[in-house]
Design a protein around this motif. Structure first.
Motif, mmCIF file in Angstrom:
data_model
loop_
_atom_site.group_PDB
_atom_site.id
_atom_site.type_symbol
_atom_site.label_atom_id
_atom_site.label_comp_id
_atom_site.label_asym_id
_atom_site.label_seq_id
_atom_site.Cartn_x
_atom_site.Cartn_y
_atom_site.Cartn_z
ATOM 1 N N TYR A 277 -0.239 -9.434 0.714
ATOM 2 C CA TYR A 277 -1.191 -8.922 -0.271
ATOM 3 C C TYR A 277 -1.165 -7.403 -0.313
ATOM 4 O O TYR A 277 -1.151 -6.796 -1.380
ATOM 5 N N ALA B 51 1.841 -6.273 -2.198
ATOM 6 C CA ALA B 51 1.714 -6.443 -3.652
ATOM 7 C C ALA B 51 0.768 -5.406 -4.238
ATOM 8 O O ALA B 51 1.012 -4.841 -5.305
ATOM 9 N N LEU B 52 -0.334 -5.150 -3.524
ATOM 10 C CA LEU B 52 -1.331 -4.187 -3.996
ATOM 11 C C LEU B 52 -0.694 -2.797 -4.133
ATOM 12 O O LEU B 52 -0.860 -2.115 -5.149
ATOM 13 N N ILE B 53 0.039 -2.403 -3.130
ATOM 14 C CA ILE B 53 0.683 -1.080 -3.170
ATOM 15 C C ILE B 53 1.676 -1.015 -4.321
ATOM 16 O O ILE B 53 1.726 -0.040 -5.071
#
Lengths: 322, 335
Positions: free
Chosen positions: B251, B254-256
């Motif tokens: 996660y 993906a966020l970065i």
């Protein structure tokens, strides 16, 4: 061949009980077919009013002057009936908040097919089939079932996909997107930006993307116009703007953004002061009260948006930023 | 960063939502089993998307919301065990700054009254002149002209209102400020001013901060360590540099990769990890690992068991069944 869109000397003024508000002044812009232009600015910079004026959607107390030519034809201040042959057909628009743009009482099918019935003369079954195909194209799974749902049954990201599908119904030559991902979480924003890029490649339409986020522009546009206090202060190809902003405000905006990809020891290069009051804009350059490079001429004489290079313009009295 | 100020142990906040039928309830686990520590003078960034429980977590730590389970230990004292008046005494050390700067200020009070209010509450013996001197001093420090003291909030811009909110939080010289999305409602140029102000105050007063935000770039800039939340659970917690250079949780990765970078060359080059689907409803979270429905690496075990929080190394912890098998590639976004 004329450009797809040519805005010249556009001014927008609102009459309010407290006096006249100048939302935009002497805005010039052009957009070629298939091109993507980002307009970046903070709240009150006039970026949204600009596109609302083009489409005849200003509030009742607003008045637009100047010229907006689309595919060579003047569309500014056209009567609604004439404008409706362009807007929603050749120019489509999506807004920040998909929930308030959709009618909560109507199923998605009703809101989509009526466009094709009205503008394209399709019958309901043919319109429905076309709508389902479009919903699939924008990445809505199980579209044949979901077209019968109401807007509240979709998540924020899915509603924005529905809005995009509606915008594409008449195969527009220009899509205007006003902060299309601002209300979305960052992982969903990434999905919607990818979708817009893919659709633009597939359909060859031009994109006018309005946002406060230079990061979004960096990934989605070829050219960018920076607005401040109702004026365009700089316009450039994106690589040029990000590599070497020529206007003090563009530089300040870039310096204000914390970067995920760089360590920035010390303070952010924030812009001092407050955004301008649109009811009492300063004489001369609107950015002058916040500008660290201002000199005497900036106080008295308004800088024109002038060409620096064939593809770059800025409105600043300085030749070069120190 | 030696002295441990705050220790949060296995904190949970569950709300009972009425189902509207015969008084039935459904549990909503806004925060579920979150633990971390905070040292004096340190900033911990708490980042996550809407509904991840980051604001609830901040409020539960200040006991503005009663936690359902777990402990909040402040300077060695469990806050939950304190009686109301003992807690009130501690409150002066624990302050909060809210997201919507105008909504957080009483429209019928002057700026001076708003800023003075905590002082009047906690130091009732103080005379008028002393209060005014303290208010003017903190106004000057937060970038507000002291002659604005008799103005009302509606006369101020968003950025100035946020300065008032910060002055109010700072006037008691607290040891910890919880900043709940303090710059999200502000324009970019004003946001930078407020971020600079908060960091300046932290340095000069040795403040500890919990900086809650959805904006990973802002969090990176202000934080020493970052805690990533998803649907109420801790996903990953690490030093700022480690989390960005070598995120281990799918996660976090993906966020970065989803954050747009204001650099066109980088944006074109980077490979985004595009998550499929959207946030599940917190009323009906997935079994096992809450992230598994969107995780590109999910396996059957992820649906069966809640992943334990494990140390990657000292100061870096993660809740993922598969982190040891997955490659620790640096995020393409930042390459």
């Amino acid at each position: 061949m004329p450009p797809l869109l040519a805005v010249q000397g556009l001014g927008i003024r609102f009459a309010t009980p407290d006096g006249e508000v100048v939302a935009a002044d002497q805005v010039d812009l052009t957009l070629a077919a298939g091109e993507s232009l980002g307009i970046v600015g903070e709240s009150g910079s006039g970026k949204t009013q600009l596109v609302l004026a083009m489409l005849g959607l200003l509030a009742k107390n607003g008045r637009a002057t100047g010229s907006v030519r689309f595919q060579g034809e003047e569309i500014l201040n056209l009567p609604a009936a004439a404008l409706n042959r362009v807007r929603g057909v050749k120019i489509a628009m999506i807004f920040q908040d998909p929930m308030t743009s959709l009618n909560p009482y109507l199923k998605i099918r009703r809101q989509m097919t009526e466009v094709l019935v009205a503008h394209r003369g399709l019958d309901e079954p043919a319109a429905r089939a076309r709508c389902i195909a479009l919903l699939e194209q924008v990445g809505i799974p199980d579209a044949a079932r979901r077209i019968e749902l109401y807007p509240h049954e979709f998540s924020g990201g899915m509603r924005q996909r529905v809005m995009i599908a509606i915008a594409l119904l008449c195969q527009p030559d220009l899509l205007i997107a006003d902060e299309p991902t601002t209300a979305l979480d960052v992982t969903v924003q990434a999905q919607i930006l990818d979708l817009l890029a893919r659709l633009r490649a597939e359909l060859g339409m031009a994109l006018l993307l309005i946002t406060h986020d230079l990061g979004v522009i960096a990934g989605a546009c070829e050219r960018v116009a920076v607005m401040y206090g109702g004026r365009i202060v700089e316009e450039a190809p994106i690589d040029a703007l990000f590599a070497a902003p020529a206007h003090p405000y563009s530089r300040g905006l870039l310096g204000s953004m914390p970067r995920l990809d760089l360590a920035q020891p010390g303070e952010l290069a924030a812009i001092p002061g407050q955004p301008p009051n649109l009811q009492a804009l300063p004489a001369g350059c609107v950015y002058r009260p916040r500008c660290t490079f201002a000199f005497e001429r900036c106080r008295s004489e308004r800088p024109d948006l002038r060409a620096m290079l064939p593809d770059r313009r800025k409105a600043c009295h300085l030749e070069h930023l120190p | 960063m030696s002295e441990q100020l705050l220790r949060v142990e296995d904190l949970s906040v569950h709300f009972a939502l009425p189902t509207g039928f015969l008084g039935g309830h459904r549990p909503l686990k806004a925060v579920d089993g979150v633990s971390f520590t905070l040292a004096a003078g340190e900033t911990l960034g708490i980042v996550g998307e809407s509904g991840c429980g980051k604001s609830t977590l901040g409020r539960a730590i200040l006991r503005l919301i009663e936690p359902t389970a777990g402990r909040v230990v402040w300077q060695g004292q469990p806050l939950g065990a304190l009686a109301a008046d003992a807690l009130r005494g501690l409150r002066r050390d624990l302050q909060i700054v809210f997201q919507d700067p105008l909504a957080a200020l009483d429209p019928r009070m002057t700026i001076g009254e708003i800023i003075a209010e905590p002082l009047v509450t906690h130091e009732p013996a103080l005379g008028r002149a002393a209060i005014r001197a303290r208010v003017e001093a903190i106004m000057a420090e937060t970038g507000l002209l002291p002659q604005l003291i008799n103005r009302y909030p509606h006369e101020f811009s968003g950025g100035q209102c946020q300065r008032v909110g910060i002055a109010r939080a700072m006037i008691l010289q607290p040891k910890l400020i919880v900043c709940d999305e303090p710059v999200s409602a502000l324009d970019v140029s004003i946001q930078a001013q407020i971020v600079n102000l908060l960091m300046r105050l932290q340095a000069s007063h040795g403040l500890a901060m919990l900086f809650i935000s959805h904006d990973l770039a802002v969090v990176r800039h202000v934080s020493h360590r970052i805690l990533v939340l998803y649907l109420g659970r801790l996903m990953e917690l690490a030093e700022c540099h480690d989390l960005l250079a070598a995120p281990r949780h799918p996660y976090t990765q993906a966020l970065i990769s989803a954050v747009p970078i204001p650099d066109p060359a980088r944006e074109r080059r980077k490979r985004r990890i595009v998550l499929t689907g959207e946030l599940p409803s917190p009323l009906d979270p997935p079994s096992g690992c809450v992230f598994r429905t969107r995780c590109p690496h999910a396996r059957p075990i992820c649906a069966e068991q809640i992943p334990r929080i494990e140390p990657v190394r000292f100061g870096h912890s993660i809740a993922c069944h598969r982190w040891q098998e997955l490659p620790a590639t640096p995020p393409a976004a930042l390459a």
